[in-house]
Motif scaffolding. Structure first.
Motif, mmCIF file in Angstrom:
data_model
loop_
_atom_site.group_PDB
_atom_site.id
_atom_site.type_symbol
_atom_site.label_atom_id
_atom_site.label_comp_id
_atom_site.label_asym_id
_atom_site.label_seq_id
_atom_site.Cartn_x
_atom_site.Cartn_y
_atom_site.Cartn_z
ATOM 1 N N CYS A 271 -4.044 -0.341 -7.182
ATOM 2 C CA CYS A 271 -4.763 -1.558 -7.612
ATOM 3 C C CYS A 271 -3.929 -2.804 -7.342
ATOM 4 C CB CYS A 271 -5.111 -1.482 -9.099
ATOM 5 S SG CYS A 271 -6.402 -0.306 -9.513
ATOM 6 N N CYS A 272 -2.656 -2.746 -7.685
ATOM 7 C CA CYS A 272 -1.773 -3.901 -7.468
ATOM 8 C C CYS A 272 -1.666 -4.243 -5.981
ATOM 9 C CB CYS A 272 -0.387 -3.633 -8.047
ATOM 10 S SG CYS A 272 -0.360 -3.553 -9.845
ATOM 11 N N CYS A 273 -1.532 -3.222 -5.164
ATOM 12 C CA CYS A 273 -1.442 -3.459 -3.710
ATOM 13 C C CYS A 273 -2.724 -4.094 -3.177
ATOM 14 C CB CYS A 273 -1.153 -2.154 -2.982
ATOM 15 S SG CYS A 273 0.511 -1.533 -3.271
ATOM 16 N N CYS A 274 -3.863 -3.635 -3.680
ATOM 17 C CA CYS A 274 -5.151 -4.197 -3.238
ATOM 18 C C CYS A 274 -5.216 -5.692 -3.513
ATOM 19 C CB CYS A 274 -6.312 -3.525 -3.955
ATOM 20 S SG CYS A 274 -6.679 -1.875 -3.368
ATOM 21 N N LEU A 275 -4.777 -6.081 -4.676
ATOM 22 C CA LEU A 275 -4.926 -7.487 -5.044
ATOM 23 C C LEU A 275 -3.952 -8.400 -4.316
ATOM 24 C CD1 LEU A 275 -5.896 -7.001 -8.723
ATOM 25 C CD2 LEU A 275 -7.287 -8.029 -6.945
ATOM 26 N N THR A 276 -2.899 -7.842 -3.746
ATOM 27 C CA THR A 276 -1.975 -8.710 -3.011
ATOM 28 C C THR A 276 -2.642 -9.352 -1.800
ATOM 29 O OG1 THR A 276 -1.075 -6.888 -1.692
ATOM 30 C CG2 THR A 276 0.080 -7.434 -3.756
ATOM 31 N N VAL A 277 -3.654 -8.687 -1.238
ATOM 32 C CA VAL A 277 -4.333 -9.271 -0.072
ATOM 33 C C VAL A 277 -5.227 -10.437 -0.468
ATOM 34 C CG1 VAL A 277 -4.252 -7.118 1.251
ATOM 35 C CG2 VAL A 277 -6.318 -7.691 -0.040
ATOM 36 N N TYR A 278 -5.419 -10.618 -1.763
ATOM 37 C CA TYR A 278 -6.229 -11.738 -2.256
ATOM 38 C C TYR A 278 -5.380 -12.867 -2.846
ATOM 39 C CZ TYR A 278 -10.428 -8.899 -1.725
ATOM 40 O OH TYR A 278 -11.461 -8.146 -1.219
ATOM 41 N N LEU A 279 -4.062 -12.774 -2.712
ATOM 42 C CA LEU A 279 -3.207 -13.838 -3.260
ATOM 43 C C LEU A 279 -3.560 -15.199 -2.659
ATOM 44 C CD1 LEU A 279 0.253 -12.065 -3.525
ATOM 45 C CD2 LEU A 279 -1.161 -12.906 -5.414
ATOM 46 N N ARG A 280 -3.914 -15.186 -1.391
ATOM 47 C CA ARG A 280 -4.433 -16.404 -0.734
ATOM 48 C C ARG A 280 -5.933 -16.216 -0.589
ATOM 49 N NH1 ARG A 280 -0.871 -19.865 2.513
ATOM 50 N NH2 ARG A 280 -2.881 -20.449 3.354
ATOM 51 N N PRO A 281 -6.723 -17.026 -1.302
ATOM 52 C CA PRO A 281 -8.175 -16.813 -1.288
ATOM 53 C C PRO A 281 -8.820 -16.938 0.090
ATOM 54 C CG PRO A 281 -7.563 -18.340 -3.031
ATOM 55 C CD PRO A 281 -6.335 -18.079 -2.216
ATOM 56 N N GLU A 282 -8.305 -17.819 0.922
ATOM 57 C CA GLU A 282 -8.939 -17.981 2.235
ATOM 58 C C GLU A 282 -8.548 -16.811 3.137
ATOM 59 O OE1 GLU A 282 -4.985 -19.846 2.262
ATOM 60 O OE2 GLU A 282 -6.690 -20.190 0.982
ATOM 61 N N ALA A 283 -9.501 -16.430 3.932
ATOM 62 C CA ALA A 283 -9.253 -15.327 4.870
ATOM 63 C C ALA A 283 -8.347 -15.814 5.991
ATOM 64 C CB ALA A 283 -10.578 -14.842 5.452
ATOM 65 N N PRO A 284 -7.479 -14.939 6.518
ATOM 66 C CA PRO A 284 -6.662 -15.331 7.662
ATOM 67 C C PRO A 284 -7.548 -15.841 8.809
ATOM 68 C CG PRO A 284 -5.938 -13.224 6.793
ATOM 69 C CD PRO A 284 -7.212 -13.580 6.085
ATOM 70 N N GLY A 285 -7.141 -16.941 9.401
ATOM 71 C CA GLY A 285 -7.915 -17.523 10.500
ATOM 72 C C GLY A 285 -8.828 -18.641 10.074
ATOM 73 N N SER A 286 -8.948 -18.826 8.730
ATOM 74 C CA SER A 286 -9.804 -19.905 8.271
ATOM 75 C C SER A 286 -9.037 -21.226 8.286
ATOM 76 C CB SER A 286 -10.316 -19.620 6.857
ATOM 77 O OG SER A 286 -9.256 -19.645 5.921
ATOM 78 N N ARG A 287 -9.799 -22.304 8.283
ATOM 79 C CA ARG A 287 -9.185 -23.631 8.313
ATOM 80 C C ARG A 287 -8.835 -24.129 6.925
ATOM 81 N NH1 ARG A 287 -14.064 -25.770 10.986
ATOM 82 N NH2 ARG A 287 -14.476 -23.835 12.054
ATOM 83 N N ALA A 288 -9.322 -23.464 5.885
ATOM 84 C CA ALA A 288 -9.071 -23.920 4.512
ATOM 85 C C ALA A 288 -7.630 -23.689 4.117
ATOM 86 C CB ALA A 288 -9.996 -23.167 3.554
ATOM 87 N N GLY A 289 -7.128 -24.498 3.259
ATOM 88 C CA GLY A 289 -5.741 -24.345 2.858
ATOM 89 C C GLY A 289 -5.493 -24.346 1.425
#
Length: 185
Positions: free
Chosen positions: A167-185
């Protein structure tokens, strides 16, 4: 809708902290003996923060509070509202298998309802607003973590610490809400 959701997240964090109890004996040893409670609380607090950040990031794409968006949002908030219960049960049981499995199931539900929000908010948008590559990354990230939360629930029934770690590992991919490749910061 965003302000209402923010209020719900604030209440959930408050409810989460209300379950914290000091040890009956005034020693550091007694405090350390409560490590499952503190671990459960700390992980859940971080999880709520991550879920809130991603939810807030996603809702900024809302242009109207449609009926389906409101119901998907309520479903998402409901699934997140189960977290204080799951956390308290996990802590009281000292990370026993079934409570940790339930904790993973709660995150499975949180992720499933997040996917519904993505489908409602992102999928109908023009490609110049949210590029197709970003949509694909969001979709893949959500589906992979959904499967991993399901796996965590099953693994936790035999190996609760491993289930919690998944569970902890799964949530690490959401530490940055924007998806990789997006222009949002």
């Amino acid at each position: 809708m965003s302000a209402f959701s923010d209020g719900v997240f604030a209440v959930l964090i408050t409810v989460l902290v209300l379950d914290l109890r000091p040890p009956e004996v005034p020693t550091f040893t007694a405090l350390l003996a409560l490590w499952p409670t503190w671990l459960s609380y700390g992980v859940s607090y971080l999880f709520i923060a991550i879920v809130w950040a991603n939810h807030h990031h996603l809702l900024r794409h809302a242009t109207a509070a449609t009926t389906s968006l409101m119901w998907y949002n309520f479903a998402h908030l409901f699934s997140v509202s189960l977290l204080p219960l799951a956390t308290a049960w996990m802590a009281v049981s000292e990370l026993a298998p079934q409570p940790v499995a339930f904790y993973a199931v709660v995150f499975f539900l949180v992720n499933l309802t997040y996917i519904l929000l993505i489908r409602e908010l992102i999928d109908p948008m023009p490609a110049d607003t949210v590029p197709l590559k970003v949509r694909k990354v969001m979709r893949v990230r959500s589906i992979v973590t959904l499967c991993l939360f399901g796996l965590a629930a099953v693994v936790a029934l035999k190996y609760p610490i491993a289930g919690l770690a998944i569970c902890c590992c799964c949530l690490t991919v959401y530490l940055r809400p924007e998806a990789p490749g997006s222009r949002a910061g």
